[in-house]
Design a protein around this motif. Structure first.
Motif, PDB file in Angstrom:
ATOM      1  N   GLY A 269       0.818  -1.203   0.000  1.00 28.38           N
ATOM      2  CA  GLY A 269       0.000   0.000   0.000  1.00 28.38           C
ATOM      3  C   GLY A 269       0.849   1.249   0.000  1.00 28.38           C
ATOM      4  O   GLY A 269       0.749   2.075   0.913  1.00 28.38           O
ATOM      5  N   LEU A 270       1.694   1.384  -1.002  1.00 31.07           N
ATOM      6  CA  LEU A 270       2.667   2.469  -1.051  1.00 31.07           C
ATOM      7  C   LEU A 270       2.444   3.406  -2.242  1.00 31.07           C
ATOM      8  O   LEU A 270       3.337   4.178  -2.588  1.00 31.07           O
ATOM      9  N   GLY A 271       1.254   3.360  -2.817  1.00 35.91           N
ATOM     10  CA  GLY A 271       0.980   4.205  -3.979  1.00 35.91           C
ATOM     11  C   GLY A 271       0.216   5.467  -3.659  1.00 35.91           C
ATOM     12  O   GLY A 271      -0.336   6.101  -4.562  1.00 35.91           O
ATOM     13  N   THR A 272       0.204   5.873  -2.390  1.00 32.34           N
ATOM     14  CA  THR A 272      -0.689   6.961  -1.980  1.00 32.34           C
ATOM     15  C   THR A 272      -0.235   8.351  -2.403  1.00 32.34           C
ATOM     16  O   THR A 272      -1.014   9.299  -2.308  1.00 32.34           O
ATOM     17  N   VAL A 273       1.000   8.514  -2.876  1.00 25.96           N
ATOM     18  CA  VAL A 273       1.389   9.820  -3.420  1.00 25.96           C
ATOM     19  C   VAL A 273       0.510  10.166  -4.630  1.00 25.96           C
ATOM     20  O   VAL A 273       0.306  11.338  -4.943  1.00 25.96           O
ATOM     21  N   SER A 274      -0.051   9.136  -5.279  1.00 26.07           N
ATOM     22  CA  SER A 274      -0.965   9.374  -6.397  1.00 26.07           C
ATOM     23  C   SER A 274      -2.227  10.108  -5.968  1.00 26.07           C
ATOM     24  O   SER A 274      -2.933  10.688  -6.810  1.00 26.07           O
ATOM     25  N   LEU A 275      -2.532  10.103  -4.667  1.00 23.01           N
ATOM     26  CA  LEU A 275      -3.715  10.793  -4.153  1.00 23.01           C
ATOM     27  C   LEU A 275      -3.422  12.249  -3.803  1.00 23.01           C
ATOM     28  O   LEU A 275      -4.328  12.985  -3.440  1.00 23.01           O
ATOM     29  N   MET A 276      -2.161  12.657  -3.914  1.00 28.79           N
ATOM     30  CA  MET A 276      -1.769  14.000  -3.519  1.00 28.79           C
ATOM     31  C   MET A 276      -1.667  14.921  -4.730  1.00 28.79           C
ATOM     32  O   MET A 276      -1.247  14.505  -5.809  1.00 28.79           O
ATOM     33  N   ALA A 277      -2.023  16.167  -4.517  1.00 29.91           N
ATOM     34  CA  ALA A 277      -1.905  17.172  -5.577  1.00 29.91           C
ATOM     35  C   ALA A 277      -0.587  17.930  -5.480  1.00 29.91           C
ATOM     36  O   ALA A 277      -0.349  18.862  -6.247  1.00 29.91           O
TER      37      ALA A 277
END
Length: 335
Positions: A269-277
């Motif tokens: 679960g390390l793809g959360t930078v994709s949720l950041m603007a």
């Protein structure tokens, strides 16, 4: 003062506080505040959520000090698979969220959001399954259900072929009960423990009490990559490496943990930078082809300036850093 804790002045000398905007609300957050500092081994992230107390937050600081002053263990692989994360959005918004991830074949769907019901969770998971018929799907309740609701909800969600359910209820006894009831009902949904590992004084208790089929490990809450590796080894359960809504600097530490695990059976679960603007790296750590490569992150000074937190928030974070450092160093600050 402990020999492995650098002087506070060394941390303060390079400390930067940023507020990174989110593309969607996640954990109730639209701005993710993060403190960064730089040590001999590189940039490090200290970003416990604002509601966490100093005792809990001190582990996050220890992880940051490991990253900045010690660096990471040698990797066993040069890339790690990652999942997409779908927040508690309406079903109509699911395709747009999934479009932010390149090539992912595993999706974690947030459920049990405050103010929503199981019908909304089922609709969201159904929308993900419709968009990605062959993907691995997992759900994460963040402890938001009670035992009867969890068993009933997972009985319905099992129709969408779940890989596992993460932290369906808040406590270890509840996890064990959910796991046993699902098994007795013939519902094939493994149970993963997250908060019951990282928020417990004894992170191995969940394994000893046979309360989970696998564990979710996060570098900052567990006090660093090396301590997380020891916990996984001692727990004897399969592990999923996840993020705490980190910037690319924090994700780099998560990638280091995933790359150093002897076995990596699940996408991380390390793809959360994709949720950041916004991010602090000119080349953000976002998945390509469903993977993240192992490698250093180059922090961009212009981005640090662009996303600098307001002065009062910077003061708040530096005060927090001082208190947590005092805990680690065995000192007591006068109130």
């Amino acid at each position: 003062m402990s020999d492995d804790i650098p002087d506070l002045d060394d941390l303060l000398a390079t400390a930067r506080v940023v507020s990174l905007p989110m593309k969607v609300r996640f954990r109730g957050v639209l701005q993710r505040e993060i403190l960064l500092f730089r040590g001999p081994a590189g940039w490090a992230e200290f970003s416990p959520f604002p509601e966490y107390n100093d005792g809990e937050s001190a582990a996050w600081l220890r992880a940051a000090i490991e990253a900045g002053w010690q660096g990471f263990p040698a990797p066993l692989r040069d890339a790690v698979p990652v999942n997409a994360t779908v927040p508690a959005v309406p079903p109509a918004d699911v395709p747009a969220v999934l479009a932010r991830y390149d090539g992912t074949q595993t999706v974690k769907v947030k459920v049990a959001e405050r103010g929503q019901g199981v019908d909304e969770d089922v609709a969201r998971v159904a929308a993900v399954r419709a968009a990605l018929p062959q993907a691995q799907l997992r759900v994460d309740a963040n402890g938001g259900w009670d035992v009867p609701t969890a068993v009933a909800a997972l009985g319905r969600l099992a129709d969408y072929r779940l890989q596992y359910a993460e932290q369906p209820v808040p406590d270890i006894a509840g996890l064990r009960s959910v796991r046993l009831q699902l098994r007795r009902a013939g519902i094939d949904v493994p149970v993963a423990a997250d908060e019951s590992v990282r928020k417990e004084e004894d992170p191995l208790r969940v394994a000893r009490e046979d309360a989970a089929d696998l564990i979710v490990v996060k570098v900052q809450p567990l006090g660093g990559v090396r301590r997380a590796l020891r916990i996984v080894a001692e727990a004897g359960l399969p592990a999923v490496v996840s993020s705490a809504l980190d910037s690319s600097v924090g994700i780099r530490a998560g990638v280091a943990l995933a790359a150093a695990l002897p076995e990596l059976p699940y996408a991380c679960g390390l793809g959360t930078v994709s949720l950041m603007a916004g991010d602090v790296a000119a080349g953000p750590l976002v998945p390509a082809g469903g993977q993240l490569r192992v490698g250093d992150v180059a922090v961009d000074e212009d981005l640090l300036d662009r996303f600098a937190a307001a002065p009062e928030r910077r003061r708040w974070w530096l005060d927090r850093l001082r208190r947590c450092h005092a805990r680690l160093a065995g000192e007591t600050l006068e109130v």
